[in-house]
Motif scaffolding. Structure first.
Motif, mmCIF file in Angstrom:
data_model
loop_
_atom_site.group_PDB
_atom_site.id
_atom_site.type_symbol
_atom_site.label_atom_id
_atom_site.label_comp_id
_atom_site.label_asym_id
_atom_site.label_seq_id
_atom_site.Cartn_x
_atom_site.Cartn_y
_atom_site.Cartn_z
ATOM 1 N N VAL A 1 38.798 34.551 41.931
ATOM 2 C CA VAL A 1 38.770 35.326 43.167
ATOM 3 C C VAL A 1 38.018 34.528 44.218
ATOM 4 O O VAL A 1 36.951 33.982 43.952
ATOM 5 N N GLU A 2 38.565 34.478 45.423
ATOM 6 C CA GLU A 2 37.975 33.676 46.496
ATOM 7 C C GLU A 2 37.067 34.478 47.430
ATOM 8 O O GLU A 2 36.274 33.905 48.161
ATOM 9 N N PRO B 1 46.527 41.476 48.783
ATOM 10 C CA PRO B 1 46.101 40.378 47.920
ATOM 11 C C PRO B 1 47.058 39.195 48.070
ATOM 12 O O PRO B 1 48.259 39.339 47.875
ATOM 13 N N THR B 2 46.535 38.059 48.474
ATOM 14 C CA THR B 2 47.365 36.858 48.549
ATOM 15 C C THR B 2 47.006 35.970 47.365
ATOM 16 O O THR B 2 45.845 35.886 46.972
ATOM 17 N N VAL B 3 48.011 35.350 46.786
ATOM 18 C CA VAL B 3 47.827 34.536 45.588
ATOM 19 C C VAL B 3 48.335 33.133 45.875
ATOM 20 O O VAL B 3 49.424 32.957 46.415
ATOM 21 N N ARG B 4 47.521 32.148 45.530
ATOM 22 C CA ARG B 4 47.974 30.760 45.637
ATOM 23 C C ARG B 4 47.653 30.050 44.327
ATOM 24 O O ARG B 4 46.702 30.386 43.635
ATOM 25 N N THR B 5 48.493 29.087 44.004
ATOM 26 C CA THR B 5 48.319 28.313 42.782
ATOM 27 C C THR B 5 47.495 27.084 43.098
ATOM 28 O O THR B 5 47.714 26.428 44.105
ATOM 29 N N ASP C 1 48.117 38.831 58.173
ATOM 30 C CA ASP C 1 47.701 39.008 56.780
ATOM 31 C C ASP C 1 46.322 39.631 56.677
ATOM 32 O O ASP C 1 45.864 39.941 55.594
ATOM 33 N N GLY C 2 45.620 39.817 57.789
ATOM 34 C CA GLY C 2 44.322 40.480 57.794
ATOM 35 C C GLY C 2 43.143 39.537 57.634
ATOM 36 O O GLY C 2 43.297 38.325 57.567
ATOM 37 N N GLN C 3 41.968 40.145 57.576
ATOM 38 C CA GLN C 3 40.703 39.421 57.450
ATOM 39 C C GLN C 3 40.251 39.410 55.990
ATOM 40 O O GLN C 3 40.455 40.389 55.268
ATOM 41 N N ILE C 4 39.612 38.319 55.579
ATOM 42 C CA ILE C 4 39.083 38.256 54.213
ATOM 43 C C ILE C 4 38.075 39.384 54.027
ATOM 44 O O ILE C 4 37.193 39.581 54.850
#
Length: 128
Positions: free
Chosen positions: A119-120, A71-75, A38-41
């Motif tokens: 946004v994190e 872009p990863t999305v979490r609730t 998923d890659g690096q932040i």
């Protein structure tokens, strides 16, 4: 062991036991499992969430494209958190100190219209 030390240990034993038992009643904090693929932040210059779009300004050496980031999305609670991850390094040599603008619609992100989003990613000042 001196009797005062034994007394102190016995006096604090119920407190220590209570702390370890309290963990059993607290909800577990969920941690997102991230696949290294998923890659690096990605540190970002800026982000804006408006009109059902997420817009990011990221560093670029001249070749950064939308497909280079994931872009990863979490609730979490009643909102969602986006984390932008770089999956392809920009190896060009035309540094753009202001970065490049990349945008994703809420539909692309799987978010409902009007969703609360944060946004994190860490922020990074442009190098100029």
């Amino acid at each position: 062991m001196k009797s005062s030390a034994v007394f102190a240990l016995l006096a604090f034993a119920p407190i220590i036991a209570g702390c370890s038992m309290a963990r059993d009643f607290l909800p577990e904090r969920q941690t997102a499992r991230v696949d290294p693929a998923d890659g690096q932040i990605e540190p970002i210059h800026a982000a804006a969430i408006a009109q059902d779009q997420a817009v990011f300004w990221v560093s670029s050496n001249g070749c950064t494209r939308k497909a280079d980031l994931n872009p990863t999305v979490r609730t979490e609670g009643d909102g969602s958190i986006i984390t932008l991850r770089r999956v392809k390094e920009d190896r060009c040599r035309q540094v753009r100190p202001e970065g490049v603008e990349l945008r994703w619609s809420f539909q692309e992100l799987g978010l409902p219209s009007g969703a609360r989003v944060s946004v994190e990613n860490p922020y990074q000042l442009p190098t100029s």
